[in-house]
Design an enzyme around this catalytic site. Structure first.
Site, mmCIF file in Angstrom:
data_model
loop_
_atom_site.group_PDB
_atom_site.id
_atom_site.type_symbol
_atom_site.label_atom_id
_atom_site.label_comp_id
_atom_site.label_asym_id
_atom_site.label_seq_id
_atom_site.Cartn_x
_atom_site.Cartn_y
_atom_site.Cartn_z
ATOM 1 C CG HIS A 271 -5.481 5.851 16.582
ATOM 2 N ND1 HIS A 271 -5.454 5.362 15.290
ATOM 3 C CD2 HIS A 271 -4.625 6.897 16.581
ATOM 4 C CE1 HIS A 271 -4.622 6.080 14.552
ATOM 5 N NE2 HIS A 271 -4.102 7.011 15.319
ATOM 6 N NE ARG B 215 0.667 12.816 10.440
ATOM 7 C CZ ARG B 215 0.606 11.622 11.006
ATOM 8 N NH1 ARG B 215 0.421 10.530 10.268
ATOM 9 N NH2 ARG B 215 0.683 11.485 12.322
ATOM 10 C CG ASP B 216 -3.094 10.192 11.939
ATOM 11 O OD1 ASP B 216 -3.052 9.397 10.993
ATOM 12 O OD2 ASP B 216 -3.203 9.820 13.121
ATOM 13 C CG HIS C 110 -0.741 9.702 17.624
ATOM 14 N ND1 HIS C 110 -0.977 10.830 16.880
ATOM 15 C CD2 HIS C 110 -1.362 8.679 16.990
ATOM 16 C CE1 HIS C 110 -1.715 10.498 15.818
ATOM 17 N NE2 HIS C 110 -1.964 9.192 15.875
ATOM 18 C CG ASN D 260 -6.288 10.163 14.766
ATOM 19 O OD1 ASN D 260 -5.310 9.749 15.367
ATOM 20 N ND2 ASN D 260 -6.292 10.338 13.455
ATOM 21 C CB CYS E 187 -1.993 4.081 10.458
ATOM 22 S SG CYS E 187 -0.427 3.675 9.648
#
Length: 307
Positions: A209, A12-13, A207, A249, A240
């Site tokens: 980065h 996803r990300d 979450h 990430n 993002c």
């Protein structure tokens, strides 16, 4: 030995942040291989309009596929109630909605101010509660450590909106360093404050980065404050698309190695995890993949059984 859940968010990300579209068969191979390596939770996509993120157009099919893998928690991101409806219909077991602590970022990301987002969270929570076997509903408090648009985000704002999210019906909140602004001292401080406000059991995940090289240091700070779930992306894919400069990430392979070396239990076979990178390299030729551990290899003497 403490058990830590690594939640893989690359499908996803990671993929939403690159232009090319990974073929669905390659995505399936990626998900299956990581699950076989012992990864217990994978965020397989997001239910956003394909016109905005064509990379996510096959999310429903991926949820259906991932749902056939025994023991795998299938997670998705939902931007609103409509997305939650689609996720529930597809069979996702974990729903996460991004709630930006920076109101400017929220307006750019999901076109809602804070008050509208709290109302949306309440509507999703009510819909989830209608299910006989409801999926887990979490609110990701994005830009919690800072924003590339607004800069500093007051900690009191994060605490207030965390409380509002729980009051609206979310099962828990997670803290997201969407823009890579966090440092270990800030992570410790904010985790403590949010846990004090909403309760220990309502904040379990981070979450993070690695934009400025502090991803693993911030993860360790979270672990020391009782965090038990850490998001990461294979090969460090992701960022993002709605937060300028938000790249990097945490690399799943590096995080899994760090945890294993420290004696944490993740259930992940490190050798098998390293081999999954080949699927990404073949499906996304030329796309940069990051990580020190895959380049250096695993050290001699590491007890892989502790992983």
């Amino acid at each position: 030995m403490t058990a830590i859940l690594i939640s893989e968010v690359g499908p996803r990300d990671g993929l939403q942040s690159i232009d090319r579209i990974m073929p669905i068969e390659a995505k399936k191979a990626w998900i299956a291989a990581e699950a076989a390596a012992g990864v217990r939770e994978i965020e397989v996509g997001s239910f956003v309009p394909a016109s905005l993120l064509p990379q996510m157009a096959d999310t429903a099919a991926l949820v259906a596929f991932a749902g056939t893998i025994p023991g795998l928690s299938v997670a998705v991101l939902v931007p609103n109630l409509k997305g939650a409806e689609l996720a529930i219909r597809a069979g996702a077991r974990k729903l996460s909605i991004p709630f930006s602590m920076s109101e400017t970022h929220s307006l750019k990301n999901v076109r809602k101010d804070h008050a509208a987002m709290v109302a949306e969270i309440g509507a999703i929570a009510a819909r989830v509660a209608q299910e006989e076997d409801p999926p887990h509903f979490e609110v990701g408090l994005s830009t919690a450590f800072g924003c590339t648009i607004e800069g500093h985000v007051p900690e009191d704002t994060v605490i207030r909106l965390a409380e509002a999210s729980i009051a609206a019906g979310a099962a828990e909140v997670g803290l997201s360093d969407t823009t890579g602004y966090a440092d270990p001292a800030q992570v410790r401080r904010l985790v403590r404050k949010v846990k004090a406000a909403v309760g220990d059991a309502r904040l379990n995940s981070l979450h993070l980065h690695n934009t400025r090289g502090l991803g693993l240091a911030n993860a360790l700070a979270g672990l020391e404050e009782g965090i038990t779930t850490l998001d990461a992306s294979l090969g460090g894919l992701g960022g993002c698309p709605f937060a300028p400069g938000a790249s990097g990430n945490i690399v799943t392979e590096d995080l899994a190695f760090m945890l294993a070396a420290m004696g944490y239990e993740t259930g992940i076979d490190l050798d098998a995890l390293m081999r999954v990178r080949a699927i990404l390299a073949d499906a996304l030729p030329g796309e940069p993949l990051y990580g020190f551990t895959p380049d250096a290899g695993l050290p001699l003497g590491l007890d892989r059984r502790t992983a």
